[in-house]
Motif scaffolding. Structure first.
Motif, PDB file in Angstrom:
ATOM      1  N   THR A  93      44.166  32.727  53.726  1.00  0.00           N
ATOM      2  CA  THR A  93      43.605  34.071  53.542  1.00  0.00           C
ATOM      3  C   THR A  93      42.704  34.420  54.719  1.00  0.00           C
ATOM      4  O   THR A  93      42.780  35.530  55.268  1.00  0.00           O
ATOM      5  CB  THR A  93      42.831  34.170  52.215  1.00  0.00           C
ATOM      6  OG1 THR A  93      43.717  33.871  51.133  1.00  0.00           O
ATOM      7  CG2 THR A  93      42.239  35.555  52.015  1.00  0.00           C
ATOM      8  N   ALA A 147      43.254  37.346  57.418  1.00  0.00           N
ATOM      9  CA  ALA A 147      42.151  38.317  57.529  1.00  0.00           C
ATOM     10  C   ALA A 147      41.714  38.452  58.981  1.00  0.00           C
ATOM     11  O   ALA A 147      41.545  39.580  59.484  1.00  0.00           O
ATOM     12  CB  ALA A 147      40.969  37.885  56.659  1.00  0.00           C
ATOM     13  N   ALA A 191      43.221  46.557  54.625  1.00  0.00           N
ATOM     14  CA  ALA A 191      43.786  45.237  54.310  1.00  0.00           C
ATOM     15  C   ALA A 191      42.893  44.130  54.857  1.00  0.00           C
ATOM     16  O   ALA A 191      42.644  43.124  54.175  1.00  0.00           O
ATOM     17  CB  ALA A 191      45.202  45.115  54.867  1.00  0.00           C
ATOM     18  N   VAL A 238      39.820  43.834  52.640  1.00  0.00           N
ATOM     19  CA  VAL A 238      40.185  43.207  51.362  1.00  0.00           C
ATOM     20  C   VAL A 238      40.339  41.701  51.552  1.00  0.00           C
ATOM     21  O   VAL A 238      39.839  40.904  50.745  1.00  0.00           O
ATOM     22  CB  VAL A 238      41.473  43.842  50.789  1.00  0.00           C
ATOM     23  CG1 VAL A 238      42.012  43.045  49.611  1.00  0.00           C
ATOM     24  CG2 VAL A 238      41.217  45.295  50.378  1.00  0.00           C
ATOM     25  N   LEU A 239      40.988  41.289  52.627  1.00  0.00           N
ATOM     26  CA  LEU A 239      41.204  39.858  52.866  1.00  0.00           C
ATOM     27  C   LEU A 239      39.910  39.135  53.253  1.00  0.00           C
ATOM     28  O   LEU A 239      39.716  37.972  52.881  1.00  0.00           O
ATOM     29  CB  LEU A 239      42.283  39.651  53.926  1.00  0.00           C
ATOM     30  CG  LEU A 239      43.689  40.014  53.448  1.00  0.00           C
ATOM     31  CD1 LEU A 239      44.668  40.064  54.615  1.00  0.00           C
ATOM     32  CD2 LEU A 239      44.163  39.050  52.372  1.00  0.00           C
ATOM     33  N   SER A 261      42.852  38.405  47.203  1.00  0.00           N
ATOM     34  CA  SER A 261      43.695  37.932  48.301  1.00  0.00           C
ATOM     35  C   SER A 261      45.132  38.401  48.124  1.00  0.00           C
ATOM     36  O   SER A 261      45.780  38.830  49.088  1.00  0.00           O
ATOM     37  CB  SER A 261      43.657  36.404  48.387  1.00  0.00           C
ATOM     38  OG  SER A 261      42.347  35.954  48.661  1.00  0.00           O
ATOM     39  N   TYR A 295      46.189  41.083  46.591  1.00  0.00           N
ATOM     40  CA  TYR A 295      46.286  42.509  46.900  1.00  0.00           C
ATOM     41  C   TYR A 295      46.291  42.754  48.417  1.00  0.00           C
ATOM     42  O   TYR A 295      47.070  43.557  48.928  1.00  0.00           O
ATOM     43  CB  TYR A 295      45.157  43.305  46.237  1.00  0.00           C
ATOM     44  CG  TYR A 295      45.372  43.515  44.757  1.00  0.00           C
ATOM     45  CD1 TYR A 295      46.535  44.112  44.284  1.00  0.00           C
ATOM     46  CD2 TYR A 295      44.423  43.106  43.837  1.00  0.00           C
ATOM     47  CE1 TYR A 295      46.743  44.301  42.925  1.00  0.00           C
ATOM     48  CE2 TYR A 295      44.619  43.290  42.474  1.00  0.00           C
ATOM     49  CZ  TYR A 295      45.784  43.892  42.027  1.00  0.00           C
ATOM     50  OH  TYR A 295      45.987  44.070  40.683  1.00  0.00           O
ATOM     51  N   GLY A 296      45.415  42.076  49.139  1.00  0.00           N
ATOM     52  CA  GLY A 296      45.377  42.236  50.590  1.00  0.00           C
ATOM     53  C   GLY A 296      46.667  41.795  51.252  1.00  0.00           C
ATOM     54  O   GLY A 296      47.183  42.464  52.156  1.00  0.00           O
TER      55      GLY A 296
END
Length: 170
Positions: free
Chosen positions: A20, A24, A85, A88-89, A108, A110-111
């Motif tokens: 993740t 990210a 994104a 979110v991550l 995670s 969702y991202g």
């Protein structure tokens, strides 16, 4: 983590957190690059949408978008999607570090799904097929899109594997 958590469970959680974090970081750098060097990928989006480096088959060229305003709107929307994104991550990564597994897994996921949609549906399907990006020797981003799609998909699978319903702390 408690000492009675199996080592494989701890390793899987760590793997999910690190994947993740990796995605990210990657998408945050992509968004940052697109914001600070706006023109480079703006040209890419414009050429893909205009279909000006494709085979120019008359049966396909009606799909081309040559209006600069629409092209720039599409590019700005891509940057906004990448930025959201990334945020979110980053939040998902933070939740993993706090060992809030259920929320970390959800955020995670969702991202990562956002990136699968952008790079899969957006770049591979719409850019690659609808706008025939695959025909361009110069403005073909399918390999790069596939790399991000695979990395995001693999990361999503690992994140979802951490869902151990029998573990009340998961």
């Amino acid at each position: 983590m408690s000492t009675n958590t199996p080592p494989t469970s701890r390793a899987l959680d760590l793997t999910a957190a690190l994947l993740t974090a990796t995605v990210a970081l990657y998408i945050a750098l992509v968004a940052f690059g697109n914001i600070t060097d706006f023109g480079t990928n703006q040209a890419f989006v414009q050429h893909v949408l205009a279909m000006d480096t494709t085979f120019k088959d008359h049966d396909l060229m009606w799909r081309a978008i040559t209006n600069k305003g629409l092209q720039n709107t599409a590019y700005v929307l891509i940057i906004v999607w990448e930025t959201v994104a990334a945020l979110v991550l980053v939040y998902g990564t933070w939740l993993w570090t706090r060992r809030d597994k259920a929320r970390a897994r959800s955020v995670s996921a969702y991202g990562l799904l956002m990136l699968l949609l952008l790079f899969g549906a957006g770049f591979i399907a719409i850019g690659g097929e609808w706008f025939s990006m695959w025909q361009s020797k110069t403005w073909n981003g399918l390999d790069a899109a596939l790399r991000v799609f695979v990395l995001s998909g693999l990361s999503l699978l690992v994140v979802l594997l951490t869902d151990r319903r029998s573990d009340p702390k998961a």
